[in-house]
Scaffold this active site. Structure first.
Site, PDB file in Angstrom:
ATOM      1  N   ARG A   1      12.266  -5.295   5.605  1.00  0.00           N
ATOM      2  CA  ARG A   1      11.801  -3.977   5.200  1.00  0.00           C
ATOM      3  C   ARG A   1      12.583  -2.893   5.959  1.00  0.00           C
ATOM      4  NH1 ARG A   1       5.553  -2.130   5.243  1.00  0.00           N
ATOM      5  NH2 ARG A   1       5.650  -2.296   7.498  1.00  0.00           N
TER       6      ARG A   1
ATOM      7  N   ARG B   1      -9.386   0.654   8.551  1.00  0.00           N
ATOM      8  CA  ARG B   1      -8.927  -0.670   8.957  1.00  0.00           C
ATOM      9  C   ARG B   1      -9.986  -1.428   9.748  1.00  0.00           C
ATOM     10  NH1 ARG B   1      -3.150   0.672   8.770  1.00  0.00           N
ATOM     11  NH2 ARG B   1      -1.964  -1.243   8.869  1.00  0.00           N
TER      12      ARG B   1
ATOM     13  N   ARG C   1      -0.241  -8.002  13.922  1.00  0.00           N
ATOM     14  CA  ARG C   1      -0.763  -7.167  12.835  1.00  0.00           C
ATOM     15  C   ARG C   1      -1.517  -8.004  11.817  1.00  0.00           C
ATOM     16  NH1 ARG C   1       4.528  -4.744  11.057  1.00  0.00           N
ATOM     17  NH2 ARG C   1       3.421  -3.792   9.320  1.00  0.00           N
TER      18      ARG C   1
ATOM     19  N   LYS D   1       0.816  -1.223   0.000  1.00  0.00           N
ATOM     20  CA  LYS D   1       0.000   0.000   0.000  1.00  0.00           C
ATOM     21  C   LYS D   1       0.848   1.270   0.000  1.00  0.00           C
ATOM     22  CE  LYS D   1      -1.892  -0.846   4.027  1.00  0.00           C
ATOM     23  NZ  LYS D   1      -1.361  -2.131   4.459  1.00  0.00           N
TER      24      LYS D   1
ATOM     25  N   ARG E   1      11.418  -0.729  11.383  1.00  0.00           N
ATOM     26  CA  ARG E   1      10.299  -0.372  12.263  1.00  0.00           C
ATOM     27  C   ARG E   1      10.191  -1.348  13.427  1.00  0.00           C
ATOM     28  NH1 ARG E   1       5.253   0.559   8.306  1.00  0.00           N
ATOM     29  NH2 ARG E   1       4.233  -0.536  10.021  1.00  0.00           N
TER      30      ARG E   1
END
Ligand code: ADP
Ligand code: ZN
Length: 216
Positions: free
Chosen positions: A122, A88, A166, A13, A155
């Site tokens: 990431r 969400r 998550r 996204k 992160r």
């Protein structure tokens, strides 16, 4: 035009919304980035959401909806926007439908394996918020953002335990919104499994068609 970028964590996204913002000129509004900015600056909002976000939980609807309403009321969002990471939950989707209904929801579909692979490795840019990946989307200089020269970091919520939470939240609270948007007739599914350049080529074509259909 008003686009929601929808999909699991790691579906792409943020990466795709950043490219789309550059190409189509709508502001990229990422609730995750707003929260991370507030945490970085140590604002009252940042302090409030830090523990929840790091553990992989969802910030309350009340707080998140208020924040998005305020952001969408700003002058740069008048002609349209690209929302990334919102809604969400069903409560958030219903609130958006009431105060500023979306034109299209771009649903980026990627398998569980792909999503897990992308989240491990990431790296985010501290300055512009773009994401990179040590294997799939490496920067020219390790640790430095290609886009703005900012410093990259991992992160806290990309740790394995938080990723699990998550993904569970995505499945139980967010994925059901696919049906909600299908019923509203705004859901557009795009295959997000391939590498970023290939997904972008397809997505750009889809968005161009939607934008010109609107102008016609
Ligand atoms: P990702 O899509 O990779 O999970 P985001 O940057 O969109 O990452 O969001 C990071 C975190 O910020 C989420 O895990 C959640 O804690 C919080 N957050 C972002 N958007 C929302 C939202 N709409 N509602 C509740 N919490 C949110
Ligand atoms: Zn950057």
């Amino acid at each position: 035009m008003k686009f929601v970028f929808f999909g699991a964590p790691g579906a792409g996204k943020g990466t795709m919304a950043a490219k789309a913002a550059e190409t189509f000129g709508f502001p990229h509004i990422s609730t995750g980035e707003i929260f991370r900015g507030a945490m970085r600056d140590g604002t009252p909002l940042g302090l409030k959401v830090k523990a929840i976000i790091e553990s992989g939980g969802l910030v309350s609807d009340e707080l998140t909806i208020g924040l998005v309403e305020e952001r969408l009321a700003m002058p740069d969002a008048k002609a349209g926007w690209l929302l990334d990471g919102f809604p969400r939950t069903l409560g958030q989707a219903e609130a958006l439908a009431a105060f500023c209904p979306e034109d299209h929801v771009i649903d980026l579909e990627a398998s569980d394996e792909k999503v897990l692979d992308r989240l491990s490795g990431r790296r985010m840019c501290r300055s512009c918020g773009r994401s990179w990946h040590v294997r799939f989307m490496p920067t020219a200089k390790p640790g430095i953002c290609d886009h703005c020269g900012g410093e990259l970091y991992t992160r806290d919520d990309d740790r394995e335990e938080s990723v699990k939470v998550r993904l569970e939240n995505y499945r139980s609270q967010t994925a059901p919104l696919q049906d909600y948007y299908r019923r509203r007739g705004t859901l557009v599914t795009v295959d997000g499994e391939a590498d970023a350049d290939s997904v972008w080529t397809v997505l750009k074509g889809v968005m161009e068609r939607l934008v010109s259909a609107r102008q016609a």
